[in-house]
Write a protein that holds these residues in place. Structure first.
Motif, PDB file in Angstrom:
ATOM      1  N   ASP A 712     -46.357 -35.034  19.819  1.00 27.53           N
ATOM      2  CA  ASP A 712     -48.048 -34.773  20.687  1.00 27.53           C
ATOM      3  C   ASP A 712     -49.114 -35.488  19.437  1.00 27.53           C
ATOM      4  O   ASP A 712     -49.943 -35.834  19.696  1.00 27.53           O
ATOM      5  CB  ASP A 712     -48.652 -33.197  21.378  1.00 27.53           C
ATOM      6  CG  ASP A 712     -48.198 -32.948  22.265  1.00 27.53           C
ATOM      7  OD1 ASP A 712     -47.479 -33.791  22.855  1.00 27.53           O
ATOM      8  OD2 ASP A 712     -47.832 -32.039  22.739  1.00 27.53           O
ATOM      9  N   SER A 713     -49.407 -34.647  17.905  1.00 28.62           N
ATOM     10  CA  SER A 713     -49.897 -35.528  16.956  1.00 28.62           C
ATOM     11  C   SER A 713     -49.705 -36.946  17.159  1.00 28.62           C
ATOM     12  O   SER A 713     -50.368 -37.225  16.628  1.00 28.62           O
ATOM     13  CB  SER A 713     -50.123 -34.632  15.607  1.00 28.62           C
ATOM     14  OG  SER A 713     -48.542 -34.611  15.194  1.00 28.62           O
ATOM     15  N   GLN A 714     -48.125 -37.665  16.932  1.00 29.00           N
ATOM     16  CA  GLN A 714     -48.164 -38.256  16.581  1.00 29.00           C
ATOM     17  C   GLN A 714     -48.281 -39.386  18.179  1.00 29.00           C
ATOM     18  O   GLN A 714     -48.756 -40.866  17.843  1.00 29.00           O
ATOM     19  CB  GLN A 714     -46.539 -38.511  16.071  1.00 29.00           C
ATOM     20  CG  GLN A 714     -45.869 -37.987  15.198  1.00 29.00           C
ATOM     21  CD  GLN A 714     -44.351 -38.272  15.146  1.00 29.00           C
ATOM     22  OE1 GLN A 714     -43.740 -38.669  16.131  1.00 29.00           O
ATOM     23  NE2 GLN A 714     -44.014 -37.649  14.019  1.00 29.00           N
ATOM     24  N   SER A 715     -48.594 -38.892  19.122  1.00 26.70           N
ATOM     25  CA  SER A 715     -48.820 -40.517  20.307  1.00 26.70           C
ATOM     26  C   SER A 715     -49.679 -41.130  20.110  1.00 26.70           C
ATOM     27  O   SER A 715     -50.248 -42.017  20.360  1.00 26.70           O
ATOM     28  CB  SER A 715     -48.450 -39.053  21.149  1.00 26.70           C
ATOM     29  OG  SER A 715     -46.914 -38.590  21.899  1.00 26.70           O
ATOM     30  N   PRO A 716     -51.206 -39.903  20.078  1.00 28.40           N
ATOM     31  CA  PRO A 716     -52.222 -41.197  20.376  1.00 28.40           C
ATOM     32  C   PRO A 716     -52.865 -42.421  19.694  1.00 28.40           C
ATOM     33  O   PRO A 716     -52.660 -43.538  20.023  1.00 28.40           O
ATOM     34  CB  PRO A 716     -53.490 -39.985  19.752  1.00 28.40           C
ATOM     35  CG  PRO A 716     -53.047 -38.433  20.114  1.00 28.40           C
ATOM     36  CD  PRO A 716     -51.046 -38.862  19.888  1.00 28.40           C
ATOM     37  N   PRO A 717     -52.707 -42.382  17.652  1.00 27.69           N
ATOM     38  CA  PRO A 717     -52.549 -43.486  17.690  1.00 27.69           C
ATOM     39  C   PRO A 717     -52.264 -43.953  17.794  1.00 27.69           C
ATOM     40  O   PRO A 717     -51.565 -45.693  18.062  1.00 27.69           O
ATOM     41  CB  PRO A 717     -52.143 -42.890  16.362  1.00 27.69           C
ATOM     42  CG  PRO A 717     -51.425 -41.570  15.891  1.00 27.69           C
ATOM     43  CD  PRO A 717     -51.560 -40.874  17.064  1.00 27.69           C
ATOM     44  N   LEU A 718     -50.350 -44.031  18.049  1.00 25.49           N
ATOM     45  CA  LEU A 718     -49.192 -45.019  18.948  1.00 25.49           C
ATOM     46  C   LEU A 718     -50.331 -45.488  20.269  1.00 25.49           C
ATOM     47  O   LEU A 718     -49.343 -46.722  20.010  1.00 25.49           O
ATOM     48  CB  LEU A 718     -48.134 -44.298  19.072  1.00 25.49           C
ATOM     49  CG  LEU A 718     -47.934 -43.795  17.851  1.00 25.49           C
ATOM     50  CD1 LEU A 718     -45.983 -42.925  18.001  1.00 25.49           C
ATOM     51  CD2 LEU A 718     -47.160 -44.514  16.481  1.00 25.49           C
ATOM     52  N   PHE A 719     -50.264 -45.080  20.812  1.00 26.69           N
ATOM     53  CA  PHE A 719     -50.535 -45.527  22.089  1.00 26.69           C
ATOM     54  C   PHE A 719     -52.424 -46.043  21.814  1.00 26.69           C
ATOM     55  O   PHE A 719     -52.199 -47.230  22.798  1.00 26.69           O
ATOM     56  CB  PHE A 719     -51.146 -43.773  23.195  1.00 26.69           C
ATOM     57  CG  PHE A 719     -49.932 -43.745  24.044  1.00 26.69           C
ATOM     58  CD1 PHE A 719     -49.888 -44.748  25.161  1.00 26.69           C
ATOM     59  CD2 PHE A 719     -49.296 -42.648  24.201  1.00 26.69           C
ATOM     60  CE1 PHE A 719     -48.445 -43.955  26.295  1.00 26.69           C
ATOM     61  CE2 PHE A 719     -48.344 -42.330  24.523  1.00 26.69           C
ATOM     62  CZ  PHE A 719     -47.506 -43.209  25.821  1.00 26.69           C
TER      63      PHE A 719
END
Length: 808
Positions: A712-719
């Motif tokens: 979950d902490s990795q997903s926002p910047p990737l999105f």
């Protein structure tokens, strides 16, 4: 208790204090008598004061201090005598006779000189007679120290009263400049004799201390030569016929090393340059044959060369036409110096040891550079003669430093690499040095060339350049660079920069220059090619691009000469060079292969382009895939390169695109796979083939799918990254990217941020992605409000960002 004896220094200090005290004791009553105009009392106390100068106890330094104190007091006495004559009508002749009755000779002569100065100023008697009388009477004091200071007092007091051209003391009866010259020369001769006698009459037994004490009073003797140099009436003829021969005769006859050394140097400094130029041959003959072998002739010759060299530059800069004799003398002075140096080496080798020889040659080199800058033959002769003289000798550090100065002097003077490359003797002299100093000289040569920025334009100059900087290009048996040698790295960077100085309007000639360089670099070993081959390849690529432009111009102008070398041949050299580089430095070679592919593509050579890409991809698979960090840094470069190519056919292009997509999926970490998959989408965007357009969407969907495997902490910047990729294609009207997809993705992005923790301020790691998302939203808003393109603005308004806006 026995009294502790005083040291020599303490005794000197005691005697000096007593002498100064006595001077002050008698000076007071003398000044009082001056005030009351009591001549007898004045002379009485003046004699008592001057009697202190009769001492033999003081060293020359301390005697000088006592002399200065007495001289200051004698200033009052001279003024008194002057007032008596001018204001009170006393006959100066009477004073001149009265002072001669003083009891002791030292006080008597000081008083006589003081009155004599007033006598000359009054002009009641011919100045030449008074001067002759005074200089003769001073022979009465034969003690070296007392005699030197007495004659110095005479020189000081009459220095402004010597008959000279145009001054008030010149006249048929009073005398002329010849009389002044005779007076100064006689005084000079006597002072030299007294100075030399200090060596044998000195109480001090330590020769070093005795020499030091003699050095302390040398300026008293040299003052006579300064006085001669200040006489305006001495013309060139008088200098040639009288002054120079007699001065050098006195110097030579002194038979004393200290006297000959110092007075020769003063002689060169005090007289005008043109005088030295006119008498150069005779002066050099005396210096080389009559001065003692212990005299440092190198400093004398160097001083003379330096003066005449600067004079030559001044005459050129002034633009004034010089007399014929002077032009001839300037033209031939090099030969005089060259001959005297050779004669000294052959006939009196003890006068010029190895170090002094090189120092003399260095001064002669400076002379040539100043006076004959275009005479490369003379510079080559000096380099060759110096190398021959030093052959087989073990050089000390000072001599090595002097040789280095000889080699770098032309570089500094000309500020031109091409000028130095024309010096055949330069590498010959360089070879007399060991490897470390040779490397330093080569380094300085490169630095000077790069600073000047002058192009190197011929194959011959390229070949000679590498001969000159050979210590930087090829390993020595005596010196092998270490892996972590910072100095070695700096040197190779310098060599690499030199390649960019190569220029030639003719592409064939430039190709020969570069191919010659390739052969030279091939001899440098594996450690050097890391630094040297890459810039060389870029020069080849630059030449290929230039050749392509030339060929385009030739289509419009068939008469234009495009040369014989082809782009294929140039790129073949690139390929061969990169093959060598890739064996040791794969990553470096890979990047250059990619650049070569770009150039081949711009030159409309798709087959060559494919060859370079094949090599690059092979290096990636064999050397880079084992290092995840290198994969991450290298993949974007490869994607950017393939995306920029325009000449590949669709099949070849698709092959490389598919490989890159495959590489992206093999990355170790999921976030890296996600970003790489999104990045690969640009590879298919440029094609007009609908099938390729669908692959854009496939890459983007694969990146979204990969995000699901991230935390979950990795997903926002990737999105946010993926969202911006979609926006890029949407902005460029890619039909596969729809408003519906954009809205779904935006909603997913907002959800990911919400699930990651709500308030951004509590999650520092999300601060940058949050800012990125906010900037993305601003971009969309700007597109919506674009009044220049209403239809496009309408498309952007269909994108739903309310959920994102609520995050503000």
């Amino acid at each position: 208790m026995a009294e502790v004896p005083l040291t020599a220094e303490e005794e000197q200090a005691k005697w000096l204090r007593e002498g100064l005290g006595a001077v002050e004791l008698h000076a007071g009553p003398m000044k009082a008598a001056i005030e009351s105009r009591n001549l007898q009392e004045v002379l009485k106390y003046a004699s008592l004061m001057l009697a202190e100068l009769r001492t033999s106890n003081l060293s020359p330094q301390n005697y000088y201090e006592l002399y200065v104190k007495v001289s200051d007091e004698l200033g009052y006495l001279e003024q008194y005598f002057n007032d008596e004559v001018l204001l009170h009508g006393r006959k100066v002749e009477e004073l001149y006779e009265i002072v001669q009755h003083a009891g002791n000779i030292v006080p008597r002569l000081y008083l006589l000189i003081t009155v004599g100065s007033v006598y000359i100023k009054s002009k009641e008697a011919p100045a030449k007679d008074i001067l002759k009388d005074l200089v003769e009477m001073c022979k009465g004091v034969q003690h070296p120290t007392r005699g030197l200071f007495l004659r110095h007092y005479l020189s000081t007091l009459v220095k402004n009263k010597l008959p000279d051209v145009g001054n008030e003391y010149e006249g048929e009866e009073s005398g002329n400049v010849k009389d002044s010259v005779e007076f100064v020369l006689q005084n000079f001769k006597e002072m030299v004799w007294l100075w030399v006698r200090m060596e044998s009459k000195q109480i001090v037994t330590d020769p070093l201390r005795r020499a030091k004490e003699r050095e302390a009073v040398k300026i008293l003797v040299g003052f006579n030569l300064t006085r001669l140099g200040n006489l305006d009436g001495i013309d060139l003829e008088m200098y040639k016929e009288v002054v120079m021969p007699r001065v050098m005769e006195v110097i030579a006859n002194s038979k004393d090393v200290i006297a000959q050394q110092y007075l020769s140097e003063v002689m060169i400094q005090v007289f005008p340059d043109e005088f030295h130029l006119a008498t150069l041959e005779d002066l050099l003959q005396i210096i080389s044959s009559q001065l003692m072998s212990e005299v440092n002739l190198q400093t004398v010759l160097t001083s003379l060369m330096d003066r005449l060299g600067r004079y030559s530059v001044q005459t050129k800069e002034s633009g004034e036409k010089r007399p014929k004799w002077e032009r001839n003398a300037l033209a031939s002075m090099f030969d005089f110096f060259q001959n005297v140096t050779n004669d000294l080496v052959e006939q009196r080798p003890e006068t010029l040891d190895c170090q002094k020889f090189v120092s003399t040659k260095l001064a002669l080199l400076k002379l040539v550079l100043m006076a004959y800058p275009d005479r490369y033959d003379r510079i080559n002769d000096m380099f060759g003669a110096t190398a021959k003289h030093l052959e087989g000798q073990k050089l000390d550090n000072k001599t090595v430093s002097l040789v280095k100065q000889m080699l770098t002097k032309p570089v500094d003077h000309y500020g031109s690499m091409s000028a130095v490359l024309d010096l055949d003797g330069w590498p010959v002299l360089l070879e007399v040095l060991d490897f470390p100093p040779r490397r330093e000289v080569a380094r300085e040569l490169c630095q000077a060339a790069l600073k000047a920025g002058e192009p190197i334009t011929t194959v011959e100059h390229v070949t000679r350049m590498f001969e000159f900087i050979k210590p930087l290009v090829v390993d020595s048996k005596d010196d092998t660079p270490a892996e972590d040698d910072d100095e070695f790295e700096d040197d190779q960077i310098l060599v690499a920069k030199m390649v960019h100085l190569f220029e030639n309007e003719n592409t064939d000639s430039l190709f020969k220059m570069l191919s010659t360089t390739r052969k030279q670099f091939g001899q440098g070993g594996e450690k050097r090619i890391k630094y040297t081959l890459t810039p060389l390849v870029f020069c080849f690529l630059k030449l290929a691009s230039r050749k392509r432009k030339l060929m385009k111009k030739a289509k419009k102008n068939p008469e234009l000469d495009v040369g014989k070398v082809t782009i294929d041949k140039i790129l073949k050299y690139v390929s061969d060079t990169l093959e060598v580089l890739s064996r040791q430095y794969a990553k470096q070679a890979l990047n250059v292969y990619l650049q070569a592919a770009r150039v081949a593509d711009r030159c409309d050579l798709p087959e060559k382009c494919s060859d370079f890409l094949d090599c690059a991809f092979l290096l990636y698979e064999e050397e880079i895939c084992s290092d995840s960090k290198l994969q991450i840094s290298q993949l974007p470069v490869m994607v950017s390169t393939v995306e920029s190519l325009t000449r590949l056919d669709e099949e070849s292009s698709d092959k490389y695109c598919q490989k890159l997509c495959s590489y992206s999926s093999r990355l170790l970490k999921k976030p890296d796979q996600c970003r790489a998959a999104a990045m690969c989408s640009v590879l298919f965007a440029k094609s007009e083939n609908p099938e390729q357009g669908k692959k854009v969407l496939e890459c983007l969907k694969r990146s979204i799918k990969t995000v699901d495997s991230c935390t979950d902490s990795q997903s926002p910047p990737l999105f946010v990254d993926i969202l911006n990729r979609y926006l890029y294609f949407f902005a460029n009207c890619n039909k596969e990217v729809t408003v519906k997809q954009m809205n779904v993705l935006w909603e997913m992005t907002n959800v990911k941020f919400t699930n990651a923790g709500g308030e951004f301020e509590d999650l520092p790691d999300l601060a940058k992605p949050k800012t990125y998302l906010e900037n993305t939203l601003e971009y969309v808003k700007a597109k919506r409000s674009n009044t220049d393109n209403l239809e496009d603005a309408k498309r952007w308004k269909e994108i739903q960002t309310d959920a994102g806006a609520s995050q503000e």
